[in-house]
Scaffold this active site. Structure first.
Site, PDB file in Angstrom:
ATOM      1  N   PRO A 223       0.724  -1.286   0.003  1.00 54.10           N
ATOM      2  CA  PRO A 223      -0.053  -0.033  -0.117  1.00 54.10           C
ATOM      3  C   PRO A 223       1.039   1.267  -0.041  1.00 54.10           C
ATOM      4  O   PRO A 223       0.352   2.380  -0.118  1.00 54.10           O
ATOM      5  CB  PRO A 223      -1.085  -0.090   1.111  1.00 54.10           C
TER       6      PRO A 223
ATOM      7  N   GLY B 251       4.455   3.377  -0.964  1.00 50.77           N
ATOM      8  CA  GLY B 251       5.934   3.717  -1.958  1.00 50.77           C
ATOM      9  C   GLY B 251       6.906   3.069  -1.220  1.00 50.77           C
ATOM     10  O   GLY B 251       7.524   2.171  -2.105  1.00 50.77           O
TER      11      GLY B 251
ATOM     12  N   MET C 218       8.580   1.516   3.025  1.00 50.02           N
ATOM     13  CA  MET C 218       8.346   1.552   4.470  1.00 50.02           C
ATOM     14  C   MET C 218       9.754   1.298   5.114  1.00 50.02           C
ATOM     15  O   MET C 218      10.462   0.228   4.599  1.00 50.02           O
ATOM     16  CB  MET C 218       7.059   0.266   4.920  1.00 50.02           C
ATOM     17  N   GLU C 219      10.178   2.048   6.055  1.00 47.65           N
ATOM     18  CA  GLU C 219      11.506   1.959   6.419  1.00 47.65           C
ATOM     19  C   GLU C 219      11.644   1.064   7.442  1.00 47.65           C
ATOM     20  O   GLU C 219      12.457   1.097   8.468  1.00 47.65           O
ATOM     21  CB  GLU C 219      11.835   3.421   7.179  1.00 47.65           C
TER      22      GLU C 219
ATOM     23  N   HIS D 197      14.511   8.382   0.595  1.00 48.77           N
ATOM     24  CA  HIS D 197      13.656   8.801   1.932  1.00 48.77           C
ATOM     25  C   HIS D 197      13.756   7.476   2.882  1.00 48.77           C
ATOM     26  O   HIS D 197      13.766   7.879   3.854  1.00 48.77           O
ATOM     27  CB  HIS D 197      12.301   8.842   1.178  1.00 48.77           C
ATOM     28  N   GLU D 198      13.593   6.273   2.417  1.00 49.42           N
ATOM     29  CA  GLU D 198      13.581   5.390   3.485  1.00 49.42           C
ATOM     30  C   GLU D 198      14.934   4.963   4.119  1.00 49.42           C
ATOM     31  O   GLU D 198      14.921   4.921   5.318  1.00 49.42           O
ATOM     32  CB  GLU D 198      13.246   3.925   2.703  1.00 49.42           C
TER      33      GLU D 198
ATOM     34  N   HIS E  80      15.000   7.509   6.946  1.00 51.53           N
ATOM     35  CA  HIS E  80      14.474   7.181   8.064  1.00 51.53           C
ATOM     36  C   HIS E  80      15.405   6.439   9.127  1.00 51.53           C
ATOM     37  O   HIS E  80      15.084   6.213  10.176  1.00 51.53           O
ATOM     38  CB  HIS E  80      13.334   6.270   7.821  1.00 51.53           C
TER      39      HIS E  80
ATOM     40  N   GLU F 192       8.405  12.219   9.574  1.00 54.21           N
ATOM     41  CA  GLU F 192       8.490  12.482   7.992  1.00 54.21           C
ATOM     42  C   GLU F 192       8.925  13.612   7.555  1.00 54.21           C
ATOM     43  O   GLU F 192       9.626  13.747   6.301  1.00 54.21           O
ATOM     44  CB  GLU F 192       7.028  12.378   7.342  1.00 54.21           C
TER      45      GLU F 192
ATOM     46  N   ASP G  26      -4.633   6.009  10.028  1.00 54.21           N
ATOM     47  CA  ASP G  26      -4.596   5.623   8.587  1.00 54.21           C
ATOM     48  C   ASP G  26      -5.477   6.589   7.773  1.00 54.21           C
ATOM     49  O   ASP G  26      -5.688   6.870   6.591  1.00 54.21           O
ATOM     50  CB  ASP G  26      -4.982   4.075   8.424  1.00 54.21           C
TER      51      ASP G  26
ATOM     52  N   TYR H 285       4.420  15.380   5.697  1.00 48.86           N
ATOM     53  CA  TYR H 285       5.616  15.496   5.025  1.00 48.86           C
ATOM     54  C   TYR H 285       5.850  16.611   4.439  1.00 48.86           C
ATOM     55  O   TYR H 285       7.017  17.389   4.717  1.00 48.86           O
ATOM     56  CB  TYR H 285       5.257  14.545   3.677  1.00 48.86           C
TER      57      TYR H 285
ATOM     58  N   ARG I 101      -0.838   0.820  -4.492  1.00 46.68           N
ATOM     59  CA  ARG I 101      -0.198   1.799  -3.613  1.00 46.68           C
ATOM     60  C   ARG I 101      -1.283   2.728  -3.662  1.00 46.68           C
ATOM     61  O   ARG I 101      -1.671   3.351  -4.592  1.00 46.68           O
ATOM     62  CB  ARG I 101       0.914   2.213  -4.600  1.00 46.68           C
ATOM     63  N   MET I 102      -1.536   3.281  -2.343  1.00 43.57           N
ATOM     64  CA  MET I 102      -2.616   4.011  -2.135  1.00 43.57           C
ATOM     65  C   MET I 102      -2.482   5.459  -2.754  1.00 43.57           C
ATOM     66  O   MET I 102      -3.488   5.830  -2.924  1.00 43.57           O
ATOM     67  CB  MET I 102      -2.807   4.117  -0.743  1.00 43.57           C
TER      68      MET I 102
HETATM   69  N1  BES Z   1       6.659   5.431   6.938  1.00 40.02           N
HETATM   70  C1  BES Z   1       6.112   5.844   5.633  1.00 40.02           C
HETATM   71  C2  BES Z   1       5.190   4.831   5.192  1.00 40.02           C
HETATM   72  C3  BES Z   1       3.807   5.022   6.175  1.00 40.02           C
HETATM   73  C4  BES Z   1       3.479   6.124   7.021  1.00 40.02           C
HETATM   74  C5  BES Z   1       3.097   3.921   6.334  1.00 40.02           C
HETATM   75  C6  BES Z   1       2.594   5.963   7.889  1.00 40.02           C
HETATM   76  C7  BES Z   1       2.107   3.740   7.377  1.00 40.02           C
HETATM   77  C8  BES Z   1       1.843   4.925   8.082  1.00 40.02           C
HETATM   78  C9  BES Z   1       7.271   5.907   4.621  1.00 40.02           C
HETATM   79  O1  BES Z   1       8.550   6.399   5.037  1.00 40.02           O
HETATM   80  C10 BES Z   1       6.827   6.834   3.377  1.00 40.02           C
HETATM   81  O2  BES Z   1       6.779   7.944   3.833  1.00 40.02           O
HETATM   82  N2  BES Z   1       6.608   6.545   2.411  1.00 40.02           N
HETATM   83  C11 BES Z   1       6.420   7.416   1.254  1.00 40.02           C
HETATM   84  C12 BES Z   1       7.715   7.622   0.493  1.00 40.02           C
HETATM   85  C13 BES Z   1       7.514   9.079  -0.087  1.00 40.02           C
HETATM   86  C14 BES Z   1       7.426  10.217   0.923  1.00 40.02           C
HETATM   87  C15 BES Z   1       9.163   9.422  -0.922  1.00 40.02           C
HETATM   88  C16 BES Z   1       5.258   7.009   0.352  1.00 40.02           C
HETATM   89  O3  BES Z   1       4.913   5.579   0.746  1.00 40.02           O
HETATM   90  O4  BES Z   1       4.940   7.282  -0.423  1.00 40.02           O
HETATM   91 ZN    ZN Z   2       8.771   8.436   5.481  1.00 40.63          ZN
END
Ligand code: BES
Ligand code: ZN
Length: 606
Positions: A261, A263, A265-266, A290-291, A294, A313, A370, A378, A558-559
């Protein structure tokens, strides 16, 4: 859920979760943790843990049976598990709590795949996603980022499969109880918040792409992935130079099935990423930067509650763009920063500029994180840091602060007030400058930030100029467009061009048809370009784009892509019913969180 949050941040929780075979058995586990006397009184006789859709069979404390009851079930928080200790625990005294439990097939933290749903079609697959509050749907825990723990785990799986976790790999042995299986061992020796616990099981292969980096994926995608993410080591080195040593040992990457779901996850030692990053030209590698970032902001310095999520973020986007700046130039960093500001505008247009979830620090009391998730933490968070960078003397000065901030709060969980106090103490000679910042508006007001930072426009100008040509074009001007318009544009600039058009009122359908004729965007598979292009077509009510948009909304999950595509299709009266029908057909095989949120978006809540 910590109905009475008891963030015993100095507790050491030792886990020996042992997940077993096959679907049924993999859901079973035993979890042991040492629990210190709770802090409020001198004696404790009750331990409350978060659970969600878990069955609990047995609880022992120091080997003695313990009574346990479930509290009342909350709509999204799950059910508190109340364990009565068989003896009183003095403050500071430790006890070993062992819990036998089983997760549900509908666990909101897990997606289970039959062999037919995988690329290889031969073996089942499983992955977890705990952030923000789904760890409780895998195992009983104090599901708050205020508490950190180390873990050791053994995972038994059929021999043909590989198990990986958010930890360093600690070898594998034959399963003594079943010769058709093996046991993988994992150690995470750095204390982490439980939202970083992660597990994947599947027919995974790996390629080495750096001294500390393997890329893991199903066979069909592993070579393409190794090419796409080859910059990982250069990014890690840059990040270390910016933020301090990388303390986690391994940095592996895992490419998940398309329904993942997010992009990225760290998960520590093993970043999870979506296959939609596989553009073929490394152009979406900012997600890897990005990851990687983190590993300092988020995983070392952690938000204490989800209301302070911007600390995770915002700082991570700041570091991500500093890495991009080092590798691709300062103009590129400004271009990405400006794209972020435009993203924020887009989000605030959608959510409304009075909407309290657009506050940098929202009130999440009785709000599902969620549901509140958006680009605000961000990009408003990044904008604040970029603004401060410019106010306080530029990138070289500001990175000194960021490094010191990480050192100061590593291994801790903090709130915005801790961050602000440290900012004032680090810049004690610039308090007059800091006092000019309208903190209250930045932190607690909805809508766009009170100040816009300044951006170098070198790379953005071409995008603005071309989007303006299309916006101003009359029917009779359409002949002036040709494929030569894009000759000097990078894929990043194409993304920005389309994003700028999406901020405006829909173009006439004749315009998007002409755009297809001269630019042939339908032929582009870069997910970020295709997503914005298809949104543009649907917003202009171009019927021919409906099947393409539905396909993208369902071929991957991917949401960031799937939700807006479904929302746009739902708003287009010609295909509302088809959008709902398509969603209902796919719902059962979607990720549980995606299915829940698209269900809400399309008013199909169960
Ligand atoms: N940690 C987040 C994904 C996340 C946040 C999952 C909150 C569940 C709850 C991850 O580091 C993230 O920010 N992913 C972004 C990347 C983008 C900002 C470069 C994404 O998934 O789009
Ligand atoms: Zn992030």
């Amino acid at each position: 859920m910590n109905l009475q949050p008891e963030p015993a941040a100095d507790d050491h929780h030792r886990h020996t979760a042992r997940s077993l075979p096959s679907e049924k058995q993999l859901q079973r586990g035993t979890r042991a943790c040492s629990s210190k006397g709770q802090r409020r009184g001198v004696f404790a006789s009750l331990q409350v843990l978060d659970t969600k859709d878990l069955q609990v069979f047995k609880v022992t404390v120091n080997g003695q049976d313990a009574k346990f009851v479930f509290g009342e079930k909350h709509t999204f928080k799950g059910t508190p598990l109340e364990i009565t200790l068989p003896f009183e625990l003095r403050r500071g005294q430790e006890a070993i709590v062992e819990i036998s439990f089983e997760s549900s097939p509908k666990s909101s933290a897990l997606q289970w795949f039959s062999p037919e749903q995988t690329s290889g079609k031969k073996h089942p697959f499983l992955f977890s996603q705990c952030q923000a509050t789904h760890c409780r749907a895998i195992l009983p825990c104090q599901d708050t980022p205020a508490v950190k723990l180390t873990y050791y785990a053994e995972i038994s799986v059929p021999k043909e499969l590989v198990a990986l976790m958010s930890a360093n790999r600690d070898g594998e042995i034959p399963d003594p109880e079943d010769s058709s299986r093996k046991i993988y061992r994992f150690s995470q020796n750095v204390p982490i918040p439980c939202y970083l616990i992660a597990l994947v099981v599947g027919a995974l292969e790996s390629r080495k792409i750096g001294p500390r980096t393997l890329v893991w994926a199903e066979k069909e995608l592993v070579d393409k992935s190794a090419y796409e993410f080859a910059e990982a080591e250069a990014m890690l080195k840059t990040a270390e130079d910016l933020a301090g040593p990388y303390i986690w040992g391994q940095y592996d990457l895992l490419v998940l099935p398309p329904s993942f779901p997010y992009g990225g996850m760290e998960n520590p030692c093993l970043t999870f990423v979506t296959p939609t990053l596989l553009a073929g030209d490394r152009s979406l590698s900012n997600v890897i930067a990005h990851e990687i970032s983190h590993s300092w902001t988020g995983n070392l310095v952690t938000n204490k509650t989800w209301e302070h999520f911007w600390l995770n973020e915002g700082h991570t986007v700041y570091l991500e763009r500093r890495i991009g700046g080092r590798l691709f130039g300062e103009q590129f960093r400004h271009f990405q920063a400006l794209g972020g500001w435009r993203d924020l505008q887009n989000t605030i247009n959608t959510l409304g500029d009075k909407n309290p979830v657009t506050n940098l620090i929202p009130n999440l009391n009785e709000v599902d994180p969620d549901v509140a998730y958006s680009s605000v933490p961000y990009e408003k968070g990044f904008a604040l840091l970029f603004y401060l960078e410019q106010l306080l003397g530029g990138p070289d000065v500001f990175i000194g602060f960021l490094k010191a901030y990480i050192q100061q709060f590593a291994y801790k969980s903090i709130v915005t007030e801790d961050w602000k106090k440290f900012l004032y103490s680090y810049f004690k000679d610039k308090v007059d400058v800091l006092d000019k910042v309208d903190w209250n508006l930045w932190f607690h007001a909805p809508g766009m930030p009170p100040v816009k930072p300044t951006y170098d426009m070198t790379l953005a100008n071409a995008c603005v100029a071309l989007s303006q040509r299309w916006i101003k074009a009359k029917e009779s001007d359409l002949g002036s467009f040709s494929s030569a318009d894009l000759k000097e544009m990078s894929s990043h600039q194409l993304i920005e061009f389309l994003a700028l058009l999406l901020l405006e009122a829909p173009l006439p359908v004749s315009h998007v048809q002409r755009m297809q004729q001269v630019y042939d965007f339908n032929a582009i598979n870069n997910s970020e370009i295709r997503f914005r292009w298809l949104r543009l077509c649907i917003k202009s009510k171009w019927e021919e784009a409906i099947p393409l948009a539905l396909k993208m909304a369902t071929d991957q999950g991917r949401m960031k892509f799937t939700r807006p595509l479904f929302r746009d299709l739902y708003s287009f009266d010609k295909c509302r019913d088809l959008a709902v029908k398509t969603f209902l057909e796919h719902r059962a095989s979607m990720h549980p969180v995606t299915s829940m949120l698209v269900g809400k978006d399309l008013k199909q809540d169960q």
